[in-house]
Design an enzyme around this catalytic site. Structure first.
Site, short mmCIF file in Angstrom:
data_model
loop_
_atom_site.label_atom_id
_atom_site.label_comp_id
_atom_site.label_asym_id
_atom_site.label_seq_id
_atom_site.Cartn_x
_atom_site.Cartn_y
_atom_site.Cartn_z
N GLU A 69 87.66 114.72 26.42
CA GLU A 69 87.61 116.18 26.60
C GLU A 69 87.67 116.56 28.08
O GLU A 69 87.00 115.96 28.92
CB GLU A 69 86.32 116.71 25.97
N LYS A 97 89.39 125.02 21.97
CA LYS A 97 88.14 124.67 21.32
C LYS A 97 87.48 125.91 20.72
O LYS A 97 87.29 126.92 21.39
CB LYS A 97 87.20 124.00 22.33
N CYS A 156 85.47 117.84 20.41
CA CYS A 156 84.04 117.55 20.52
C CYS A 156 83.21 118.24 19.44
O CYS A 156 83.24 117.86 18.28
CB CYS A 156 83.56 117.89 21.93
#
Length: 246
Positions: free
Chosen positions: A41, A104, A137
């Site tokens: 990430e 994200k 994540c």
């Protein structure tokens, strides 16, 4: 499909180091016959940098890495900061033999919420004959997102991450369980070592569609390579079909 996942220390704002590491890993993944390589990430400029947006890669650098991945014949999943107008996103881009970009959705903690704007859409694409998707994540820990992608026919989730201590249960248990419960494979690329006030858990892994761990790293740098097995319909979870809403 053969999958590659890179686990390494964060570049910590060193763009030259990050690009060099990505190129080296691409060469190794390509030599091993992998169709895709997943990096952690915000690999550019580094997850725990004070101001990731200030050192976000520009379009020219992304195109340069796209060309490198094309030559390698291996798609590259790159986590990076991205500025778009007044918004800054925690992004993942697919470069090389496929093209896609994702923002994200589940920002983690006050730091991420202060730095980034959350995404509002899934991203699916074709990769080597499989329907694939990107998550980043914390996204992977939310079963509704995995279910939504599985219901769209996704067979493989590619997930850059920066999972830190003490959350060792995520690579050890959560990710394989998500794969098993929703009948899809997950490639999870984490950092190892420390960056500023964070110590990363390592534990990067490739989980198959029945929850089997096909390859997993410890707490040190590693390049994981694994072949995804064919999905056995008799073993695939039917939770999505069987769910009763109360």
């Amino acid at each position: 499909m053969r999958i590659a996942v890179l686990q390494c220390p964060s570049p910590s704002g060193d763009a030259e180091r990050a690009v060099s590491g990505a190129r080296m890993a691409l060469r190794a993944a390509s030599a091993a016959g992998a169709g895709v390589l997943v990096l952690p990430e915000v690999f550019l400029p580094g997850y725990n940098c004070a101001d990731p947006a200030a050192a976000a890669p520009d379009a020219a650098l992304l195109e340069e890495l796209h060309a490198t991945a094309l030559v390698a014949g291996c798609a590259l999943v790159l986590g990076h900061a991205e500025r778009e107008g007044d918004a800054v996103y925690n992004s993942a881009s697919v470069l090389g033999t496929a093209r896609a970009r994702y923002h994200k959705v589940q920002l983690y903690g006050p730091r991420e919420r202060a730095l980034y704007t959350p995404g509002d859409a899934y991203c699916t694409f074709d990769l080597g004959g499989l329907r694939a998707a990107l998550l980043i994540c914390y996204d992977i820990e939310f079963a509704p997102h995995i279910k939504a992608l599985a219901d769209q026919g996704v067979q493989l989730i590619l997930c850059p991450t920066a999972n830190m201590m003490p959350f060792v249960h995520v690579p050890a248990h959560t990710v394989p369980a998500m794969a098993a419960n929703h009948g899809l494979a997950i490639a999870y690329a984490n950092y190892c070592g420390s960056e500023g006030n964070l110590t990363y858990t390592g534990g990067s892994l490739i989980a198959g569609p029945h929850g089997e761990v096909l390859a997993q790293a410890g707490q040190h740098p590693a390049l994981l390579i694994a072949d995804l097995p064919p999905r056995d319909p008799s073993r695939l979870s039917t939770q999505s079909l069987d769910l009763r809403t109360l």
